[in-house]
Design an enzyme around this catalytic site. Structure first.
Site, mmCIF file in Angstrom:
data_model
loop_
_atom_site.group_PDB
_atom_site.id
_atom_site.type_symbol
_atom_site.label_atom_id
_atom_site.label_comp_id
_atom_site.label_asym_id
_atom_site.label_seq_id
_atom_site.Cartn_x
_atom_site.Cartn_y
_atom_site.Cartn_z
ATOM 1 N N LYS A 1 0.828 -1.203 0.000
ATOM 2 C CA LYS A 1 0.000 0.000 0.000
ATOM 3 C C LYS A 1 0.864 1.256 0.000
ATOM 4 C CE LYS A 1 -3.913 -2.278 0.303
ATOM 5 N NZ LYS A 1 -3.400 -3.519 -0.269
ATOM 6 N N ASP A 2 0.182 2.394 -0.218
ATOM 7 C CA ASP A 2 0.833 3.695 -0.353
ATOM 8 C C ASP A 2 1.715 4.075 0.821
ATOM 9 O OD1 ASP A 2 -1.124 3.616 -2.193
ATOM 10 O OD2 ASP A 2 -2.238 5.339 -1.466
ATOM 11 N N LYS A 3 2.628 4.987 0.537
ATOM 12 C CA LYS A 3 3.326 5.666 1.618
ATOM 13 C C LYS A 3 2.549 6.923 2.006
ATOM 14 C CE LYS A 3 7.495 7.991 3.159
ATOM 15 N NZ LYS A 3 8.879 8.381 2.889
#
Length: 656
Positions: A288-290
């Site tokens: 998943k995103d940072k």
């Protein structure tokens, strides 16, 4: 990765004459607001210029830019120290970056007029909830720990001092010559000694303990029961614990990980360090995103929920909950997709424009382009390196990765490239790199080991996923270009010669059957040896594009098996599910515009928003399948180029 990594950028259209007056007013408001708030937030309302290593898009699995990789914490700190710079000079550097048209992203499917908005002004404006294979959306809503008589008492986690833990860890990992560690029992009781025994064995698997009297004082002595062999056994993923694990309890503790401003692998590395285990005992369905708040399921082998829950007291930007024990790990890709909650701040569109845009997104969807992060952020796109690999041109591969390049890069990489260009000496160039785990450093180490005449083996030092990222980037580049040609040639309808899937098999749509299909049924191939191509003009366009790159579309097998492309099929239009939106007014850009899972657990309420605030925001929600780019959906709504190059130059113009 299945989700989006997008830097905070202002997505603005070139202003028409009708927009000028309104834009000037917003600009004045921005300057007034900034003068009131000072620089505490580090951000202005309309312009937030990020550095190039904060990737603009990151959705697909195992995508790591050529200059980036998971670093140790000290490497991250070193990299972070090189991120200052004024937006003007950064914009000048980004003139050498890619725009959407460079990678084939040229078409839209909707007919509404685009408008401006800021995405990720705050990372909390972008929230991702994983959707499991059963269709359940992951939420953090329970901190309780399953009751288990086998769990040690809570005092186990606090009875050892930080100094004791450091010494025990060094003993566990055989980092010094000591054969044992002695822990004095203060306020000696049998109960206290029992807790210390439990703490050592629970927190430092592989160590045994015994009690000794020394000079009238009681000590707990920790030692290795069977030397290095015991340690080697303990530290594997298949048998990570030496002490017993209840047979009635599932071997894997599943939990929901809520994280802020960290990517999944960074989070796993932090958890493994605190738990003193290897990262490979963790499993998950997708990265998943940072720059976002994300919620996803994680599984870990033979670590108790009690130990995991204890981390909530000492970790920043992480929360763990919804614990359960199961008999299976998680598998990468075993998810239905992700649900996004996104806030676009300071929007300029009228209510009618926004309604048209969101209705189009819900009813028609967006072109399923591979987003900009797939292709890198520097003047050397990753697809060029992938093309050289497929051409078997290894000198070109080495040159593209290591040669000096214009554009925004960290200072030490610039020095490394300059040294390489001057000397072609891997050792000398490597000395310029304080961070050795980047792709450049790995290739240089490979050249040192195997020599300049064996570039293939030297390149093989780079982790497999990173190497494959280059050729997947080339496939994506071809796919984007071909889809744009397909939409330009035939529009948004299925036509004879298109491809559709029957189960997992691609078949051509025939003339007499075309009325049974819509554009949402049409797929296009990523080039490879195990796919078929459309029977109309676009099939020939594939061959012509690869021929121009000195590649044979009928021979996509490489002499190195890893680089043989089998190909795949991808829908050309994605229609998001569960699309909802709302327009809200606000005055303060720092206030949240929706509540997160953690807010709800902590009982936090949204601030009361004004009905006639200075700014407006579009709050939108939608669900996407894996390997699709949320940024491409947002692009369709705003009708804007999402490249860092374009947005940085627009932002710089706005500042003048």
């Amino acid at each position: 990765m299945e989700t989006v990594e997008m830097s905070s950028v202002s997505l603005k259209r070139p202003r028409s004459e009708d927009d000028v007056a309104n834009a000037d007013e917003i600009k004045r408001q921005k300057i007034v607001e900034k003068s009131k708030t000072g620089n505490d937030s580090g951000q202005s309302i309309e312009t937030v210029t990020e550095q190039p290593d904060k990737s603009l898009l990151e959705d697909t699995k195992n995508e790591i830019p050529p200059n980036e990789e998971s670093e140790e914490q000290e490497d991250e700190e070193l990299e972070d120290s090189d991120e200052d710079g004024d937006p003007e000079s950064f914009a000048d550097m980004m003139k050498h970056g890619l725009t959407e048209s460079d990678v084939g992203i040229t078409k839209f499917v909707s007919c509404h007029k685009g408008f401006s908005g800021i995405l990720k002004e705050r990372y909390s404006d972008f929230v991702v909830h994983e959707i499991g294979k059963d269709g359940r959306v992951s939420h953090l809503d329970d901190f309780s720990v399953p009751v288990d008589d086998e769990d040690p008492p809570e005092e186990t986690f606090t009875v050892l001092s930080d100094e004791d833990k450091q010494r025990l860890e060094e003993l566990q990992l055989l980092k010094n010559k000591e054969t044992s560690v002695a822990i004095e029992v203060i306020e000696d009781t049998k109960e206290k000694r029992t807790v210390i025994h439990q703490a050592v064995k629970s927190l430092f698997p592989g160590l045994e303990t015994k009690t000794e009297d020394r000079d009238g004082k009681k000590y707990i002595i920790a030692y290795h029961a069977a030397g290095k062999k015991a340690l080697a056994k303990v530290r594997t993923a298949t048998d990570p614990r030496k002490h017993s694990w209840p047979k009635s309890r599932g071997s894997y503790c599943h939990f929901v990980l809520y994280k802020e401003n960290k990517d999944t692998m960074d989070a796993i590395n932090v958890l493994s360090k605190f738990l003193r285990v290897k990262p490979n005992i963790f499993s998950y369905m997708g990265t998943k995103d940072k720059r976002a708040i994300t919620v996803q399921e994680i599984a870990v082998l033979r670590i108790t929920a009690q130990r995991l829950a204890h981390l909530n007291k000492c970790l920043m930007n992480f929360k763990l909950g919804n614990f359960s024990y199961k008999n299976h790990p998680l598998k990468l890709g075993e998810l239905q997709g992700n649900h996004f909650t996104v806030v676009l701040r300071n929007i300029t569109g009228t209510d009618d424009q926004i309604e048209q845009a969101m209705h189009s997104l819900r009813e028609i969807g967006f072109i399923n382009y591979y987003g900009m992060q797939r292709f890198g952020t520097t003047a050397v796109p990753t697809y060029q390196i992938g093309k050289a690999i497929l051409q078997n041109n290894w000198n070109e591969v080495m040159d593209l990765i290591l040669k000096p390049r214009p554009g925004a890069e960290k200072g030490y990489l610039v020095k490394c490239r300059e040294e390489w260009a001057k000397t072609k000496d891997p050792a000398a160039a490597l000395k310029k790199l304080p961070v050795k785990r980047c792709v450049e450093g790995q290739l240089l180490r490979g050249l040192l080991k195997y020599g300049m005449k064996n570039i293939i083996s030297a390149f093989g030092i780079i982790p497999r996923n990173n190497r494959l990222m280059y050729i997947h980037s080339y496939q994506s580049y071809v796919w984007n270009n071909m889809v744009s040609k397909r939409i330009e040639e035939y529009g948004l309808r299925a036509v004879p010669g298109d491809l559709t899937l029957k189960g997992a098999t691609a078949v051509h749509i025939e003339e007499g059957d075309v009325e049974n299909y819509t554009i949402h049924d049409v797929v296009m191939p990523l080039p490879g040896f195990d796919v078929i191509y459309p029977k109309h003009k676009i099939g020939e366009a594939y061959k012509e594009m690869l021929l121009a790159d000195n590649l044979d579309i009928n021979n996509m097998r490489h002499k190195i098996r890893d680089y043989s492309l089998s190909g795949a099929y991808r829908k050309i239009i994605i229609r998001p599910q569960n699309v909802n939106w709302d327009i809200v007014a606000y005055d303060d850009p720092r206030i949240p515009l929706f509540t997160t899972d953690l807010d709800k657990l902590e009982g936090k309420q949204l601030p009361v928003l004004p009905t006639d605030g200075k700014f407006r925001a579009l709050k939108m929600e939608f669900s996407l399948p894996p390997s699709t780019y949320a940024t491409m959906a947002i692009r369709e709504v705003l009708k804007m180029d999402t490249s860092i190059k374009n947005q940085t130059q627009l932002n710089t113009t706005w500042l003048r």
